[in-house]
Structures are given as structure tokens and as C-alpha cells.
Enzyme design. Structure first.
Site, PDB file in Angstrom:
ATOM      1  N   THR A   5      -3.551  -0.890  -6.490  1.00  0.00           N
ATOM      2  CA  THR A   5      -2.838  -0.662  -5.460  1.00  0.00           C
ATOM      3  C   THR A   5      -2.927  -1.837  -4.436  1.00  0.00           C
ATOM      4  O   THR A   5      -4.003  -2.587  -4.262  1.00  0.00           O
ATOM      5  CB  THR A   5      -3.423   0.523  -4.768  1.00  0.00           C
TER       6      THR A   5
ATOM      7  N   THR B 200      -7.397   2.245  -0.988  1.00  0.00           N
ATOM      8  CA  THR B 200      -7.318   2.383  -2.642  1.00  0.00           C
ATOM      9  C   THR B 200      -8.381   3.133  -3.248  1.00  0.00           C
ATOM     10  O   THR B 200      -9.417   2.702  -3.087  1.00  0.00           O
ATOM     11  CB  THR B 200      -7.246   0.798  -2.903  1.00  0.00           C
TER      12      THR B 200
END
Lengths: 326, 326
Positions: A192, A243
Site C-alpha cells: 500500500t 498500511t
């Protein structure tokens, strides 16, 4: 005259906030999985992202624009799990999520489960700027992207060979034992991307973009597009992008929890982020990390995983890129 | 012997938490829009919902089951904007969102943008119980509903004549002036349903279900399926379900903010909910309300709109249903 000009310049510099940009390319990577070649590519992309976002801040642009610019570079890089290079669902498709938030107004935009849109972070920004809504999903979000004339790309653009191999391996593992997410190598759920920025006017912004988890069920949405979980920004407090294992980040409303600890406990950005990442989430088994930036330019980049790709560029232009140390 | 039995019974009753169920049928209704007939139908559905959920709690069932049961009754009632009677998107479709959260484990389930599923709250519960995920959207969520053999209904089941008229009026208004959400009568965005419950074991749960806003863009998602915004539950703190102008509730992460004020400021459920609904949201122009319940059975039902359908049933079986007073 020269002295006066110098003093005026100094005063104007002092009145400005210390422009700062912090980015991440995902938590979860381990040393064993990171070849020298991969590391070099990731570091180059992180640096390009920092420089692109910093240029916006330096020229007096907004933290929102800087966050968007930095994330577009990371989405376009195949090194990370967002935009090009996003991981594949169990059906072999790319379904992307993104969100962005403006600390000055608390306005936000988010998209989830979108296919074909080259830069989901730009679509999230368009939702914020051009609709009365915060969140659009699926076909409705894609229709809106077409309305806004945002670029689309064919599946070939997004899907890179490494992700196809990861999906195959994930399916093999799922077939052998119960398809537990925990059993997958960290890199299957890593990558991410996100950014937080402070502009000259003192405004904060945060954004996050992801392809989610390899072999995820079609329609699964993690924390990245959830305002309060994966992304949050409030000028009075902090900008945060997360993340990690998204389900845990949603359950703990991690990004908003950082802001809440700062607002209600007067915690520093360092203490607030340490408490949620290294204490609360770690106890629950929630792997991941975050980047956070307050309005004075204080930065925190905690993660409870072996590594997290991240980088910082400060007002003086100095860059720090790190993977295995906070 | 009789005395001993009495003492034992008393002790066991004392050891149990004061079972409580609180429900809402949405904020935003005004006295002018509420005919006697509509009011009677809404009150009857609220009472039926309270009794159905309370039966679960009384028999020693979990707060999660009670919340689900109470919400199913409200989804099945055409009086509210959830399940049958949900409002229509600009395309004339019904797109529903729901979420549920378990205060004991912080596990949660949510669905957004689902069509045809009779009871979205049951689908949210299935996501929580039978997937490693928190949130599923669109077709992926519908496929999962079919896998779980949850009942589907045709469009005719969901769409009631009043909603068709509301959509027509909303489109006329949109055609005349800019299609501002604010310009719509409150009832066009009212009617979300929700429940919070405390069971004998002292566990809290919260759930929310909605059809969203009349004439909403396809794919628009409000706060109802967003854990932390529309729904939150934590046994140590509180269970919360929100209703109102969802975009504001997302920006302020309202449900989690109530929990955060209680955790970090030691605020009572009354003070925490008053601060967010009557101060913060009101200042921003965010219309709505919420129901909240702590582990001692303390209840708060604040709203900054003219009315909010809501009801409470206490351990002794007493029921209170109200619309225009908190």
C-alpha cells in the site's frame, strides 16, 4: 537595502510552516524477500515521489496537491501495490481503493473497488472536489471517473508478472490448508502507498492508495479507503496514512485514534502513534505501520512489521529513505 | 430453603448486566412531514423491533444477536429507509449499506452498495462471522450472500410508491437549482436504522443499516457501513449507531469519536455524545443523531435535527419510544 531585503525574506520564511512530506510504500516487507534489484527500484521510486511532491510544496502549492502528486508517482511505479503493480483478487482482477483528506476543512474523498482507473488517488480527490459525497464505490465510481475524464488503462497495464505468480502461490497455499491470510508471506499483503504533507500555509493533508491483498475475495475492502481507519487529517492535530492488515486497522479506527489521542490526551505524534502501533495493534496481532506528521513538522513512522518502505523530505530539501528502521 | 433459593437468584441477577436495547429509525423527520398514520406505523415497527431484540437478550442471547434481530424487523418495515422501503438512487435502484460490530472482540462486518439482499444486516453479520474480512462491497458482497444462502428479493419488494415520488421530487428540485443535498426535505435523507444492545454477559454490540440518500449517485456510500463513522462497539466503553448526513459523520469519525472521548477523557456517554452531536457536528452543519449505550446500561440519544425515531427497552421490560425529544 540588501539587509532589509534579507530581513524581509527571513521574516517571510519564519512565518511559513516547515514544509514536510512523508511517504510510505507499505509495511510488511522482510529482508529475505527483498532482492538488491527490488530494493533499488523501490528506493528510486520513493525518491522520485518525494521530489515530485516536494516541488509542489516548495512552489507554495497545497499539501493536498503534494500528497496527490507523491501518490501518483507511487501508483505509476510497479514496485508497489497500488495502481500499476497492484495485487490480484482471487478472480485475477485488480480492484483498487484510495482516499484523501484535507486537514484544513476535514473534507475527504474515497473510492473503493475500482477497476481500470489509472490513478485512484486522483479519483478520490475528484470525489472530494466535485461531489457532495465522501465515498464512491465500484461502477458508480468508475462512471464518475469517466465523467471527470480521468485516464483509464487496460488490465495489461496494471497486471505485472510478479503479481500473477503471487496469486498462483497464494491459491496453492489456500488449497493446501485453510486459506488463512496470516499464512501468506508478508509481501502478499504489503505495498500500500500513502503520503502526508504540511504546506507553507500550515495545512495538513493525508492520502492512501492500495490494491489490497493478494487472492482477496472480489469486493473486499480494507482500511485504505476508510476515512478514520487508513487515512485522516486535521490541521489542529495530525495527518496520518496507514498500511498493514487492514481489518485490524478498521476495527481500531487507527488513523482517527492517533488524532483522538493527540486531541484528548495531549499526546505527541510520537507517543500517540507508538501506543497504537506498538502496543494496541501488536497485542491484537494487527501487523502494520503508519506515517504521521503534525502541524509543526514532527514526524513519526512506526511499524510493527520487519520493514516499511518510507521516506521523508524536509523544508531544507534533505531526504531520508528507510525500509527496516523507523 | 426458600430464602436460600431467593438469595441465590438475587445474586445471579445482580451478577448479570442490566440488559438494554436501544434502536433508532433515523434522524431528520420533522413534525410537518409526519402524518398521524405514518407516526403510528413507525411507532408500531419500533415497538416490534424492541420486543424482538429484547426476547433475545432476556433468554440469555448475545447483544450481537439482539442487534441483528432488532434491525431485521426495521429493515422489513417499509416505514424506514433500510431494506424494504429504502430510498432510490438517481438511477431508481435500491443500493443498501449495513454494518455490525462486536464489542467483546472488536470484530466487525460491513457491506456497501448491495442490491437485492433482503436483510443487509444479516449479510454484514455473515461477513464478520464467515470471512477474515470486515468489509465487502457490490457484486462481491452479493455473491457472498448467495454463498451463505441469504434471502434475495426482487426490486418490487424493496421499492415502495412513496420512494418513487420522493425521487421524482428530488429530481425536479435538482433540475431547477443546483442539486444540493441540503435543499432536500429532511425526510429524503432520513430513515437509517440502527441498534445497540447490552446482554446479560455484559457484552455490547452495535449495528446500522440504510438505503442512503434519495437521488444519490450510484455507488455513493455514507457512514452507515463505515466502522468508526456510523457504527462502533467496544465492551470497555460504549456501543454507538449513527444516523444523519453521512459525509459529516465520516469526516468526524463520529462513532469512534464517542468511544475516544470516553477512553481518553473519561467522558460519560452523555457528555461524549452531546459534545459531538450538539457542539462539533452542529457547528459544521452536520445534521443527525445517534444512539449510544455503555456497559452499565447508561443510554444517550442526542440529535440536532427536529426529530429522530428511537426507542429503548430496559431490563424490567419497560419501553420508551420517542421521536421529537431525546
Amino acid at each position: 537595502m540588501k539587509l532589509l531585503a534579507f530581513l524581509l525574506m527571513t521574516a517571510s520564511v519564519l512565518a511559513e510552516a516547515p514544509i514536510t512530506l512523508v511517504i510510505h510504500g507499505g509495511a510488511g516487507i522482510s529482508r529475505e524477500e527483498l532482492s538488491a534489484e527490488k530494493e533499488a527500484a523501490a528506493r528510486a521510486a520513493l525518491e522520485e515521489s518525494l521530489r515530485a511532491g516536494f516541488k509542489v510544496l516548495q512552489s507554495g502549492g497545497s499539501s493536498l496537491d503534494a500528497v496527490g502528486m507523491a501518490i501518483v508517482v507511487l501508483e505509476d511505479s510497479p514496485s508497489f501495490n497500488a495502481g500499476r503493480g497492484a495485487v490480484l483478487t482471487s478472480a485475477g482482477a485488480v480492484e483498487m481503493d484510495a482516499s484523501i483528506m484535507d486537514g484544513a476543512t476535514l473534507k475527504a474523498g474515497a473510492v473503493a473497488g475500482v477497476q481500470g482507473v489509472r490513478n485512484p488517488i486522483r479519483l478520490a480527490r475528484a470525489v472530494m472536489d466535485h461531489t457532495p459525497h465522501v465515498m464512491l464505490i465500484g461502477n458508480g465510481a468508475e462512471d464518475f471517473a469517466r465523467e471527470r475524464k480521468l485516464p483509464f488503462e487496460p488490465p495489461d497495464y496494471f497486471i505485472i508478472p510478479e503479481r500473477v505468480r503471487q496469486l498462483e502461490r497464494a491459491k496453492e497455499k489456500a488449497a493446501k490448508k485453510q486459506a488463512s491470510i496470516e499464512s501468506l508471506p508478508p509481501s502478499f499483503k504489503a505495498g500500500t502507498v500513502g503520503a502526508v504533507a504540511l504546506d507553507k500555509a500550515g495545512h495538513l493533508a493525508a492520502g492512501t492508495s492500495t490494491g489490497g491483498m493478494t487472492n482477496k475475495r472480489a469486493g473486499r475492502v480494507g482500511d485504505s479507503p476508510v476515512i478514520g481507519a487508513g487515512t485522516y487529517a486535521d490541521d489542529d492535530l495530525v495527518a496520518v496514512s496507514c498500511t498493514g492488515h487492514g481489518e485490524y486497522f478498521i476495527r481500531c479506527a487507527v488513523a482517527h485514534d492517533v488524532a483522538a489521542r493527540m486531541r484528548y490526551q495531549n499526546a505527541t505524534v510520537g507517543d500517540a502513534t507508538r501506543a497504537i502501533i506498538h502496543e494496541r495493534l501488536k497485542k491484537m496481532g494487527g501487523d502494520g505501520g503508519l506515517i504521521a506528521l503534525d502541524a509543526k513538522g514532527n514526524v513519526a513512522t512506526p511499524f510493527n512489521t520487519p520493514g516499511m518502505f518510507h521516506g521523508i523530505i524536509r523544508a531544507d530539501g534533505t531526504i531520508r529513505i528507510a525500509i527496516f528502521e523507523e
